[in-house]
Scaffold this motif. Structure first.
Motif, PDB file in Angstrom:
ATOM      1  N   CYS A   8       0.819  -1.215   0.000  1.00 44.88           N
ATOM      2  CA  CYS A   8       0.000   0.000   0.000  1.00 44.88           C
ATOM      3  C   CYS A   8       0.853   1.266   0.000  1.00 44.88           C
ATOM      4  O   CYS A   8       0.438   2.310  -0.515  1.00 44.88           O
ATOM      5  N   GLY A   9       2.036   1.197   0.572  1.00 47.04           N
ATOM      6  CA  GLY A   9       2.892   2.380   0.658  1.00 47.04           C
ATOM      7  C   GLY A   9       3.500   2.771  -0.669  1.00 47.04           C
ATOM      8  O   GLY A   9       3.980   3.890  -0.835  1.00 47.04           O
TER       9      GLY A   9
ATOM     10  N   LEU B 214      -2.269   3.856   3.764  1.00 47.75           N
ATOM     11  CA  LEU B 214      -3.444   4.109   2.933  1.00 47.75           C
ATOM     12  C   LEU B 214      -4.021   5.496   3.201  1.00 47.75           C
ATOM     13  O   LEU B 214      -4.109   5.942   4.345  1.00 47.75           O
ATOM     14  N   SER B 215      -4.465   6.153   2.136  1.00 48.95           N
ATOM     15  CA  SER B 215      -5.150   7.438   2.301  1.00 48.95           C
ATOM     16  C   SER B 215      -6.516   7.186   2.934  1.00 48.95           C
ATOM     17  O   SER B 215      -7.040   6.063   2.914  1.00 48.95           O
ATOM     18  N   LEU B 216      -7.135   8.236   3.459  1.00 50.21           N
ATOM     19  CA  LEU B 216      -8.443   8.083   4.093  1.00 50.21           C
ATOM     20  C   LEU B 216      -9.486   7.591   3.089  1.00 50.21           C
ATOM     21  O   LEU B 216     -10.353   6.773   3.420  1.00 50.21           O
ATOM     22  N   LYS B 217      -9.435   8.092   1.857  1.00 46.62           N
ATOM     23  CA  LYS B 217     -10.378   7.619   0.835  1.00 46.62           C
ATOM     24  C   LYS B 217     -10.178   6.133   0.553  1.00 46.62           C
ATOM     25  O   LYS B 217     -11.150   5.362   0.463  1.00 46.62           O
TER      26      LYS B 217
ATOM     27  N   ALA C  37      -3.005  -8.015   7.284  1.00 43.46           N
ATOM     28  CA  ALA C  37      -2.456  -6.667   7.103  1.00 43.46           C
ATOM     29  C   ALA C  37      -1.161  -6.540   7.887  1.00 43.46           C
ATOM     30  O   ALA C  37      -0.964  -7.208   8.919  1.00 43.46           O
ATOM     31  N   ALA C  38      -0.273  -5.708   7.413  1.00 50.00           N
ATOM     32  CA  ALA C  38       1.014  -5.503   8.090  1.00 50.00           C
ATOM     33  C   ALA C  38       1.357  -4.021   8.083  1.00 50.00           C
ATOM     34  O   ALA C  38       1.047  -3.302   7.126  1.00 50.00           O
ATOM     35  N   THR C  39       1.991  -3.556   9.147  1.00 45.92           N
ATOM     36  CA  THR C  39       2.376  -2.147   9.231  1.00 45.92           C
ATOM     37  C   THR C  39       3.522  -1.967  10.217  1.00 45.92           C
ATOM     38  O   THR C  39       3.663  -2.727  11.177  1.00 45.92           O
TER      39      THR C  39
ATOM     40  N   SER D  36      -6.448  10.961  13.924  1.00 47.76           N
ATOM     41  CA  SER D  36      -7.386  10.993  12.790  1.00 47.76           C
ATOM     42  C   SER D  36      -6.713  10.721  11.447  1.00 47.76           C
ATOM     43  O   SER D  36      -7.195  11.151  10.402  1.00 47.76           O
ATOM     44  N   ASP D  37      -5.585  10.008  11.471  1.00 44.63           N
ATOM     45  CA  ASP D  37      -4.905   9.622  10.235  1.00 44.63           C
ATOM     46  C   ASP D  37      -5.339   8.237   9.759  1.00 44.63           C
ATOM     47  O   ASP D  37      -5.022   7.838   8.626  1.00 44.63           O
ATOM     48  N   PHE D  38      -6.021   7.500  10.640  1.00 38.95           N
ATOM     49  CA  PHE D  38      -6.457   6.157  10.288  1.00 38.95           C
ATOM     50  C   PHE D  38      -7.841   5.939  10.880  1.00 38.95           C
ATOM     51  O   PHE D  38      -8.092   6.272  12.039  1.00 38.95           O
TER      52      PHE D  38
END
Length: 452
Positions: A202-203, A249-252, A283-285, A296-298
């Motif tokens: 995703c990045g 990931l972007s908010l959209k 998922a991984a991060t 509020s970034d995720f």
């Protein structure tokens, strides 16, 4: 100098045998003597030796026959032969048959301890490598995941528990800790093992490409869409989809993904047909998603949908005991890949590798081992072959990092392991450094399952 080794001195001359036994005992070794090859073999049946020092001319079986029987029964035992100056040719022949080195009589008191020390170092290194390979073999069932430390055992346990279900897993940890390997291990142990394992970073995707990569598109959906393309979600049908760096990931994009995660239904770009898929999500991060939610970034709802079963991958600095295992695995792999002679890491170099903090984690260690296999001509990797920043870690030899909030039991276990490593597993010395009794140390070793 290596201490506490089992050494057997074989010589029919009582005075020479006694003098060598006394000299070696003063160096801290456990030493026995034997007057003949037959007597030596009988003693070895009772207590094997790390090093045997033998005369070549003895009554009964000769030195060469003794060497043959020794190496046949105890191949890991190192052997140094002692011979008169005029019989050096025989000593050289003994080395061709497996002896480590030879000493001429009368014994040179300056060369004697050097030869003994080097022979014992070689034995210790061979023993360590054998143990490492054995431990590596026990971990091959975890898809290239390597480690025998307590943090990694917890990871293995979690992999075993979640593999058989379709529960969503969130893998967290610093970059380079092996999150994709864990995802693959989960997939290969699941009922979906025969299905596809698909990844999406995703990045690495701009927002306007995420939807087409995840869901695909129909022919004519936009200019340049000359044919229908399946998205990653659809490609992973009846298999597993790993969304790496999901925190980027972007908010959209988070909204688009959340909807599909909940329904397992989607439409390709430009398409009208609703497509249903049976795909497991991992998922991984390397981000702290909980903190990202607060900022509020995720999206909070997406976070809880992903964080059904969290598995945290520890950084390499918190599992330093696994470094020898990893080093051995990488050296074998790259020596084979580049068709180079197998290399080993000296004790001093390995000690520096264990002390270093490894900001790039396993990926950094792997890259270094690849470089050393290609650039180091010697069979033994020494401290001077390591990068300057790793050589500098020797200044911190008696310090260790402690993570705030770590359980006291974990800290105590790590301190005991580091101390044992510092004194090469000499328990009496370790107990003295720790300020506890030998009995208390042995109890702790058993309680924490420490391999020493």
């Amino acid at each position: 100098m290596t201490q506490g080794a089992h050494i057997l001195v074989v010589d029919d001359e009582v005075n020479i045998r006694g003098a060598l036994v006394t000299l070696l005992e003063k160096k801290g070794h456990r030493v026995r003597g034997a007057g003949t090859g037959e007597e030596a073999l009988e003693q070895l049946e009772v207590v094997p030796a790390d090093l045997v020092m033998t005369d070549l001319k003895m009554p009964g079986i000769g030195g060469m026959e003794f060497l043959r029987r020794l190496k046949e029964k105890w191949p890991e035992t190192e052997l140094v032969v002692m011979t008169a100056y005029g019989s050096i040719d025989t000593a050289v022949e003994a080395m061709r048959c497996g002896a480590y080195d030879y000493l001429t009589k009368p014994i040179d008191r300056e060369r004697f301890p050097i030869v003994v020390e080097k022979a014992l170092e070689r034995h210790a290194l061979a023993t360590e490598n054998k143990q490492l390979k054995s431990r590596l073999d026990t971990r091959t069932r975890f898809d290239q995941m390597v480690g025998d430390s307590e943090p990694m055992r917890r990871v293995y346990n979690m992999v075993g528990m979640v593999a058989e279900s379709d529960v969503t897993v969130l893998l967290t940890g610093e970059s380079g800790t092996g999150k994709e390997l864990v995802a693959r291990a989960i997939h290969h142990r699941s009922a979906r093992a025969n299905g596809p394992f698909i990844t999406l970073n995703c990045g690495a995707l701009p927002e306007n490409l995420f939807e087409s990569e995840l869901f695909g598109y129909d022919k004519g959906a936009f200019t340049g869409a000359m044919a229908t393309k399946l998205g990653r979600f659809e490609l992973a049908h009846e298999g597993t989809l790993l969304l790496d760096e999901v925190g980027e990931l972007s908010l959209k994009s988070q909204v688009d993904f959340l909807r599909v995660l909940e329904t397992k239904e989607f439409r390709r770009l430009g398409g009208t047909k609703v497509i249903k898929v049976d795909t497991r999500i991992i998922a991984a991060t390397n981000r702290n998603l909980e903190a990202a939610v607060k900022q509020s970034d995720f999206r909070e709802d997406l976070y809880y949908r992903l964080n059904v079963v969290p598995i945290h991958l520890p950084p390499l600095r918190e599992r330093a005991e696994d470094i020898p295992l990893l080093v051995n695995r990488f050296l074998i792999a790259f020596s084979t890949q580049y068709r180079r002679e197998p290399k080993e890491v000296s004790r001093d170099a390995m000690r520096l590798l264990r002390l270093y903090a490894w900001p790039g984690n396993i990926r950094q260690l792997r890259n270094l081992m690849e470089r050393l296999v290609v650039t180091v001509k010697d069979a033994m990797i020494q401290p001077e072959h390591l990068p300057e920043e790793i050589q500098a870690s020797k200044e911190d030899a008696r310090t260790m990092l402690v993570t705030l909030g770590a359980p006291l039991e974990q800290i105590e276990r790590d301190v005991i392991q580091r101390t044992l490593a510092e004194v090469t597993n000499h328990r009496e010395k370790a107990a003295k450094l720790l300020g506890i009794s030998l009995r208390a140390l042995q109890y702790k070793i058993k309680e924490y399952g420490i391999r020493a």
